[in-house]
Enzyme design. Structure first.
Site, PDB file in Angstrom:
ATOM      1  N   ARG A   1       0.837  -1.207   0.000  1.00 19.34           N
ATOM      2  CA  ARG A   1       0.000   0.000   0.000  1.00 19.34           C
ATOM      3  C   ARG A   1       0.866   1.249   0.000  1.00 19.34           C
ATOM      4  O   ARG A   1       0.562   2.233  -0.693  1.00 19.34           O
ATOM      5  CB  ARG A   1      -0.947   0.001   1.205  1.00 19.34           C
TER       6      ARG A   1
ATOM      7  N   CYS B   1      -0.932   6.375   8.853  1.00 12.61           N
ATOM      8  CA  CYS B   1      -1.297   5.077   8.274  1.00 12.61           C
ATOM      9  C   CYS B   1      -2.412   5.349   7.280  1.00 12.61           C
ATOM     10  O   CYS B   1      -2.377   6.340   6.570  1.00 12.61           O
ATOM     11  CB  CYS B   1      -1.700   4.083   9.364  1.00 12.61           C
TER      12      CYS B   1
END
Length: 284
Positions: free
Chosen positions: A181, A240
């Site tokens: 990611r 995040c």
């Protein structure tokens, strides 16, 4: 009683007198938000109350403000939550989940830190408790609500303004998402793939050993130092996808003696809420 401020093990938690500790079950699955409450109803650490990441530890009604997928609850709402749980000053708070603290338990730990309340995460989570043969119970504990809890967030510990992140003045960003990611190879949750330019990567899962327990403080310190180089801990800003698993990295750094890092709460989902913000891909 000396309060734990990062991690607590199963035996230490079991030894605490019930009136001296507030235990919070934070089990939650992003793919099935109702599963945590179901698991709690089936069995939990005796005396534990339940906290939902979506309902109690976030305010999803604020997503449109560009604050990410899990915006912080308002100070008044978080104070009311602690009131309902019967928290009182000087009480040890212990949070646990089913992921070694990697999801909502670390988020609650950080929220409590943000309002100046010492708290700890149960090392190894609920699995460590049951594996050790400790008792579990069903049903909710009798409430002992208070009416005098009114707390304020420490603004110095959290970043909400995307501009302070964009210009790099806030410090070194450290992204807790998995490497695919971060690199932009895939993005299952947010509108764009990649990372904030200049951010480094430290997947939160790397904080745990094969048993789901935190690595030793010495090993964590070495690993974070390898990623961050000479950057002072106080200059590290965690992020995040939505400001949840980043708290796990912050907790790991505190456990490792690397004190004073902060959180970019909107994180990637907040950053990409404005398509004009730059996106980087690959490794930094």
């Amino acid at each position: 009683m000396s309060l734990k401020t990062t991690l607590i093990d199963v035996d230490a938690l079991a030894a605490l007198a019930p009136h001296d500790v507030l235990i919070v079950d934070c089990r939650f699955e992003l793919s099935d938000p109702a599963s945590g409450a179901r698991d709690y109803a089936q069995g939990h650490v005796p005396g534990a109350v339940y906290a939902s990441l979506d309902r109690d530890l976030s305010d999803l009604s604020r997503q449109a403000e560009g604050l990410g997928r899990h915006p912080l609850p308002l100070e008044s709402a978080f104070s009311a939550l602690l009131s309902r749980w019967g928290w009182r000053d000087g009480m040890q708070v212990v949070a646990y989940d089913a992921a070694g603290g990697a999801l909502a338990a670390a988020r609650l730990w950080w929220l409590l830190r943000l309002v100046g309340i010492p708290a700890a995460v149960l090392d190894g989570g609920y699995a460590a408790w049951t594996t050790a043969g400790k008792p579990v119970e069903q049903g909710e504990p009798a409430p002992h609500p208070r009416s005098d809890v009114s707390l304020r967030y420490d603004a110095a510990q959290v970043l909400l303004d995307h501009r302070t992140v964009a210009d790099g003045a806030s410090g070194q960003l450290l992204d807790a998402r998995g490497a695919p990611r971060y690199r932009g190879d895939t993005e299952p949750l947010d509108r764009a793939a990649g990372h904030v330019p200049g951010a480094l990567n430290r997947p939160f899962a790397d904080n745990l050993d094969s048993r789901g327990h935190f690595k030793s403080a010495v090993q964590l310190r070495d690993e974070f130092t390898t990623v961050l180089g000479a950057t002072e801990p106080s200059r590290v800003v965690h992020m995040c996808g939505s400001g949840v698993t980043a708290c796990h990295n912050l907790l790991a750094m505190e456990h490792a003696g690397l004190h004073g890092s902060r959180l970019y709460a909107p994180s990637w989902s907040g950053w990409v809420s404005d398509p004009s913000r730059p996106v980087a891909k690959g490794e930094e």
